[in-house]
Design a protein around this motif. Structure first.
Motif, PDB file in Angstrom:
ATOM      1  N   VAL A 166       7.504   4.063   1.429  1.00  0.00           N
ATOM      2  CA  VAL A 166       7.701   5.410   0.872  1.00  0.00           C
ATOM      3  C   VAL A 166       9.166   5.620   0.506  1.00  0.00           C
ATOM      4  CG1 VAL A 166       7.756   7.863   1.505  1.00  0.00           C
ATOM      5  CG2 VAL A 166       5.711   6.487   1.984  1.00  0.00           C
ATOM      6  N   ARG A 167      10.057   5.200   1.400  1.00  0.00           N
ATOM      7  CA  ARG A 167      11.488   5.412   1.157  1.00  0.00           C
ATOM      8  C   ARG A 167      11.987   4.571  -0.024  1.00  0.00           C
ATOM      9  NH1 ARG A 167      14.779   8.654   0.297  1.00  0.00           N
ATOM     10  NH2 ARG A 167      16.969   8.357   0.817  1.00  0.00           N
ATOM     11  N   ALA A 168      11.461   3.379  -0.169  1.00  0.00           N
ATOM     12  CA  ALA A 168      11.879   2.519  -1.279  1.00  0.00           C
ATOM     13  C   ALA A 168      11.617   3.206  -2.613  1.00  0.00           C
ATOM     14  CB  ALA A 168      11.146   1.177  -1.210  1.00  0.00           C
ATOM     15  N   VAL A 169      10.432   3.797  -2.736  1.00  0.00           N
ATOM     16  CA  VAL A 169      10.090   4.491  -3.984  1.00  0.00           C
ATOM     17  C   VAL A 169      10.984   5.717  -4.174  1.00  0.00           C
ATOM     18  CG1 VAL A 169       8.256   5.771  -5.171  1.00  0.00           C
ATOM     19  CG2 VAL A 169       7.725   3.639  -3.970  1.00  0.00           C
ATOM     20  N   GLU A 170      11.224   6.447  -3.110  1.00  0.00           N
ATOM     21  CA  GLU A 170      12.096   7.629  -3.204  1.00  0.00           C
ATOM     22  C   GLU A 170      13.489   7.254  -3.704  1.00  0.00           C
ATOM     23  OE1 GLU A 170      10.140  10.413   0.376  1.00  0.00           O
ATOM     24  OE2 GLU A 170      12.026   9.341   0.707  1.00  0.00           O
ATOM     25  N   LEU A 171      14.005   6.146  -3.168  1.00  0.00           N
ATOM     26  CA  LEU A 171      15.347   5.717  -3.582  1.00  0.00           C
ATOM     27  C   LEU A 171      15.390   5.412  -5.078  1.00  0.00           C
ATOM     28  CD1 LEU A 171      16.451   3.464  -0.572  1.00  0.00           C
ATOM     29  CD2 LEU A 171      17.467   5.644  -1.268  1.00  0.00           C
ATOM     30  N   LEU A 172      14.354   4.737  -5.547  1.00  0.00           N
ATOM     31  CA  LEU A 172      14.306   4.435  -6.988  1.00  0.00           C
ATOM     32  C   LEU A 172      14.260   5.721  -7.801  1.00  0.00           C
ATOM     33  CD1 LEU A 172      11.877   1.375  -7.096  1.00  0.00           C
ATOM     34  CD2 LEU A 172      14.348   1.373  -7.521  1.00  0.00           C
ATOM     35  N   LEU A 173      13.482   6.694  -7.316  1.00  0.00           N
ATOM     36  CA  LEU A 173      13.379   7.970  -8.034  1.00  0.00           C
ATOM     37  C   LEU A 173      14.702   8.725  -7.995  1.00  0.00           C
ATOM     38  CD1 LEU A 173       9.818   9.051  -6.892  1.00  0.00           C
ATOM     39  CD2 LEU A 173      10.533   8.413  -9.204  1.00  0.00           C
ATOM     40  N   ARG A 219       0.831  -1.209   0.000  1.00  0.00           N
ATOM     41  CA  ARG A 219       0.000   0.000   0.000  1.00  0.00           C
ATOM     42  C   ARG A 219       0.864   1.257   0.000  1.00  0.00           C
ATOM     43  NH1 ARG A 219      -1.737   3.123   4.471  1.00  0.00           N
ATOM     44  NH2 ARG A 219      -3.791   4.115   4.296  1.00  0.00           N
ATOM     45  N   ALA A 220       1.902   1.261   0.817  1.00  0.00           N
ATOM     46  CA  ALA A 220       2.765   2.439   0.906  1.00  0.00           C
ATOM     47  C   ALA A 220       3.513   2.661  -0.406  1.00  0.00           C
ATOM     48  CB  ALA A 220       3.748   2.283   2.064  1.00  0.00           C
ATOM     49  N   ILE A 225      14.832   5.986   8.976  1.00  0.00           N
ATOM     50  CA  ILE A 225      14.864   5.079   7.835  1.00  0.00           C
ATOM     51  C   ILE A 225      16.212   5.235   7.132  1.00  0.00           C
ATOM     52  CG2 ILE A 225      13.746   4.427   5.668  1.00  0.00           C
ATOM     53  CD1 ILE A 225      12.139   3.922   8.298  1.00  0.00           C
ATOM     54  N   THR A 226      16.894   4.122   6.994  1.00  0.00           N
ATOM     55  CA  THR A 226      18.224   4.129   6.395  1.00  0.00           C
ATOM     56  C   THR A 226      18.254   3.161   5.225  1.00  0.00           C
ATOM     57  OG1 THR A 226      18.897   2.339   7.851  1.00  0.00           O
ATOM     58  CG2 THR A 226      19.289   4.571   8.634  1.00  0.00           C
ATOM     59  N   SER A 227      19.386   3.080   4.540  1.00  0.00           N
ATOM     60  CA  SER A 227      19.506   2.055   3.507  1.00  0.00           C
ATOM     61  C   SER A 227      20.862   1.363   3.608  1.00  0.00           C
ATOM     62  CB  SER A 227      19.294   2.651   2.117  1.00  0.00           C
ATOM     63  OG  SER A 227      20.250   3.657   1.877  1.00  0.00           O
ATOM     64  N   THR A 228      20.884   0.120   3.224  1.00  0.00           N
ATOM     65  CA  THR A 228      22.071  -0.727   3.320  1.00  0.00           C
ATOM     66  C   THR A 228      22.265  -1.419   1.982  1.00  0.00           C
ATOM     67  OG1 THR A 228      21.380  -1.231   5.572  1.00  0.00           O
ATOM     68  CG2 THR A 228      23.091  -2.640   4.643  1.00  0.00           C
ATOM     69  N   LEU A 277       5.991   1.193  10.298  1.00  0.00           N
ATOM     70  CA  LEU A 277       7.253   0.792   9.685  1.00  0.00           C
ATOM     71  C   LEU A 277       7.039   0.501   8.195  1.00  0.00           C
ATOM     72  CD1 LEU A 277      10.245   0.045   9.968  1.00  0.00           C
ATOM     73  CD2 LEU A 277       9.546  -2.254  10.672  1.00  0.00           C
ATOM     74  N   ALA A 278       5.981  -0.228   7.878  1.00  0.00           N
ATOM     75  CA  ALA A 278       5.669  -0.544   6.481  1.00  0.00           C
ATOM     76  C   ALA A 278       5.502   0.731   5.669  1.00  0.00           C
ATOM     77  CB  ALA A 278       4.394  -1.384   6.405  1.00  0.00           C
ATOM     78  N   GLY A 279       4.813   1.710   6.248  1.00  0.00           N
ATOM     79  CA  GLY A 279       4.593   2.981   5.560  1.00  0.00           C
ATOM     80  C   GLY A 279       5.898   3.701   5.276  1.00  0.00           C
ATOM     81  N   ARG A 280       6.742   3.744   6.279  1.00  0.00           N
ATOM     82  CA  ARG A 280       8.004   4.469   6.131  1.00  0.00           C
ATOM     83  C   ARG A 280       8.931   3.763   5.140  1.00  0.00           C
ATOM     84  NH1 ARG A 280       9.987   5.760  12.203  1.00  0.00           N
ATOM     85  NH2 ARG A 280      11.381   7.220  11.129  1.00  0.00           N
TER      86      ARG A 280
END
Lengths: 328, 328, 328, 328
Positions: free
Chosen positions: C278-285, C25-26, C300-303, C272-275
């Motif tokens: 949202v961040r996953a899509v931002e990273l792709l963009l 959903r997020a 929210i971080t990335s590895t 957590l799912a929401g955050r």
């Protein structure tokens, strides 16, 4: 009613209650079992007027048994109260080749069904779906058991904080005309006092009773109040009155409100929904109409819709006494 | 503080929160583990003034981990705000041969502890127990996670009935000064709008946003409002305003109230309680005082009590943005 | 990765976990917010091979936030482990005009994503969805918090009956390689002993410890055992061994099994799912790839995906000590 | 029985069930209401032999209504099956000045009570407390409704993961001799098949039925199996057999076990406990003995203990048919 029933429609009408989806599912599967077609009418009678119907098959009701609310949606329709509205509804009824109607709802919805039947000879079977349990002809309405559990779980939480602080809580629960929820959930939650529409004990008796509780060493108390309580005072006025007359108490009010209508249905309500839904379809296939299915003495029975609407079933005196004894 | 700690007392103070019992249990068991004695003070600081203490052993805390509220009870003490009150409390503290105090509560309780420490050199460690999550020095306060789950479960039920009827619900949740519950439970419950004390978007923006929701096809909506919302309007006034300006909506209000404080603690709160309680005792044994234990970056840390009381931790801007995106 | 991202797909892969629907959903809503298209791939990588994709809009994810499981379904795909399988998948990826992939799952799913990225230059972002909490690069995986609550609620029920009968219960929980669930739920449920893959205390120590419990007056006990416990004995063998060596105990076994994967997600998991979504899509963009989003220190971080797959995060020694102290 | 009853004792015996505490509470409060004394016997008949009794007043049962298990504990006593054991029990009965006994339990406990009554003329009233619902003379036993809700909630979770993976789950529920839990919880959980002790449909019919489900497009299924299922195969053997004959299915087994006995009682069970407990005391005061109180047609009734033990109440054929129709 001499025509063979080959296609029916089901709707949910009036206030929603947990188990409505499970009842729709049962109606749909009973239709499949009996080789007849089933449609769902959206938003109650209004949806029939607006010709808002969807075909329902086994797939449409998959995974609905555990869900609160009604996926067919519900509404109160002013238009259906007019001759013109009902004429439109009947036009759509015929154009959809429908032979009969299952109405899941309460008093008002059944009255609508009876008038529709009278005017247009539409076979109608009612399924009592309301959390209030105030319908004649069934010992339990659909959603009532779930609502009781919801109320008891919430009051259990309120008691946690009440007993941590020596507080007196007034908890308002649903029930404008009937005290079933208040009385049963009150007993279930171990309430010290229960105020219901069927009995007016007077506010002085409440003060006396709280004083007795206090003297017996109780430092926190829960008073469960039905919406339609007969003291003539709102729950907030009651709380104010008690706070003024018993200043030693730290009084709080909690109005449970609409959460009582929602939630995943209890096993009792799911099984009840299944039995009522199956029986409703069977009655239509037997050529019956103007009946409400219900549960009595653990058997599925049927009652004349007119009786179901006009009569009421009463609070059991034994239960009032049990409530009194348990709140000692 | 040079004296060796051999006997301590623990109290719960201020508003209760789920996990307080689990924290008391952890303090007691950490005392046993470290071979020191532990007493429980009833009804917070007032109990110390009244010399209402009970010895606590492993048996006293059996089966408490799963219970909401606080079996030590809590209270707000006016008397403890006076020099005389605190002197009485200290007299009892000494007569019970106590060496230190663990206070489970919020801002006000910690301030009391700091003054008590200043006046009477009593070592004090604070454990942040409040559902509001508004205490500096810990990313999560005890009871907050449980309250979030309670609120989300209730709003899930309200949504059942909202979406069955195309209704707009205003749901008021706790949070006079902080919007943590409203923002997180709002996101968790999929609320269409969230109003918090930290942000005043204005009531017109709410109307705009609801109009956007409506146009995008949403037929029911949930607006979560923190008690301390900055629009300057009560949740009932907000509802009235929206109903007048958007007559197509059937608007309802639900004030969740004290149920948010109760209930069996979540696993997160139980584990947190365990870790904080154990660490509080360790700090006292290390000769520390005037600290609040907390959790940060998943580690147990400690913060100066003064800082914990004076500073605040803020709502994360990222979360506000996530809330906006998810309510599309 | 220089191409602009205008259409992405999301899948759930491997074992399901509560919060997967909320994450989908997020992702969908973040796409709408960022004006890009989103498709859902059914049954994980296998669905991409079979070209089983559905368009996802705001409506498709309505009312999914509260539901357990994954409406996109999940599967393990043998075919995707072959070069030919991945070539088929890529063909469909291109024919659907997809620019990037969000994979919600665990280690195995991320490895698949990395190989797919290496072979076909497909931008991939991972969201850690597994109840086991055994993924490096995030302090909490999606579904873990919900699973902890599920386990604790069930053990609370088992304790009711255990303490009514002076029984010793062995409760097996999920965790083949990691003891996070066993350790945290064990603490949360007040277990007397906790056996995890990370530590082999030996069965004799268990007997000793149960003897200590017994002497301290405990008449019932709960031992929580992770699937991957290192004693080398199954939970049934453990139970037999203890029953033979401590005949005074009435020993019972309960294997919780798959119920741990289901259920409505907790508020923590929903937020957590929401955050993460949202961040996953931002990273792709932002043109990023081969990253896993995670939560660390409440941010929210990335590895790097490779790191996430190769490394492990360890059980905290402090927690082991807390468990020991609390089981006194 | 001509002596006036002024002091009674209550015990819980056999397997525990939710609502036992609520029933003890009701017995205690009914005693207070009727101005007689009440004692609690610990660990059933064995506690009477060991003279392990505690006085019970209103305070002793505070906050017990919401708790699962039994705070009086329960046990099965070999010694009470001997003449000597019962003689010891009677000696303690007289020395405690007891006039009568309320036994909360099942078949075995009632048999014990009848023999005790025969040998020593002790007035005994039974309250049916067992989750199995297999006792003649009452439509619902105490704890049955709660167990149904527990089972349905767990299967709802299992279905989440089952439908995410196209899996077939065999779920074993309690019921060695009676299929009440399996049949009702199976309907409530929307099970595709239900196997109960009362009916042996044969394993081939199960395969046929699963094939029909499969053809109708169902990709996941739940089969609920009562412990005492008549196929002569264990749930694991059933699963193996189906997996071999339907290799397209990924088959899993879940044995729910003792969690079914625990948990906070439902509102239904709490109210039932109140009514049964109050009536049990009233019957003793009326000079009655050798009766079991029960609920029939929503009224509290009483049945001869001998009948209650010897006869059985049967599964309703209508319910079997409803189960069939709903699993289409």
């Amino acid at each position: 009613m001499s025509t063979k029933v080959t296609k029916i429609a089901v709707m949910t009408s009036g206030g929603d209650s947990p188990g409505m989806n499970a009842a729709v599912r049962a109606v749909v599967r009973a239709c499949i079992y009996n080789n007849i077609e089933c449609m769902g009418i959206l938003r109650g009678y209004q949806g029939l007027i607006d010709n808002d119907l969807i075909p329902l098959d086994s797939r449409s009701v998959r995974n609905t048994i555990s869900r609160g609310g009604t996926f067919l949606q519900s509404a109160r329709s002013k238009e259906f109260r007019t001759v013109e509205g009902r004429a439109k509804a009947y036009k759509n009824f015929k154009e959809n080749n429908l032979d009969a109607l299952v109405v899941i709802g309460g008093d008002g919805s059944f009255t609508g069904g009876m008038i529709f039947n009278k005017e247009h000879k539409v076979p109608v079977i009612g399924i009592p779906g309301t959390i209030d349990n105030d319908i004649y002809g069934t010992q339990f309405t659909l959603g009532y058991d779930t609502a009781l559990n919801t109320v008891v779980e919430v009051i259990d939480k309120i008691r946690d904080t009440a007993s941590s602080h020596n507080r007196l809580f007034f908890v308002e629960v649903m029930g404008r005309d009937a005290g079933f929820i208040a009385l049963n959930a009150g007993i279930g939650a171990g309430a010290e006092e229960i105020l219901i529409p069927e009995e007016n004990l007077g506010i002085e008796r409440l003060i006396d009773s709280l004083n007795v509780s206090k003297k017996s060493g109780k430092t926190s108390s829960i008073v469960v109040v039905a919406e339609g309580d007969k003291t003539g005072k709102s729950v907030f006025e009651l709380a104010d009155y008690v706070e003024k007359n018993m200043p030693e108490y730290d009084v709080r009010v909690s109005v449970l409100g609409h959460m009582q209508r929602g939630g995943s249905p209890s096993c009792f309500d799911r099984v009840l929904a299944g039995r009522l839904g199956v029986r409703a379809v069977e009655l239509l296939l037997e050529g019956k109409s103007n009946l409400m299915v219900g549960i009595n003495n653990n058997k599925i029975t049927s009652t004349n819709l007119e009786k179901a609407v006009k009569l009421h079933h009463d609070i059991d005196k034994e239960l009032l006494k049990v409530a009194d004894i348990l709140s000692i």
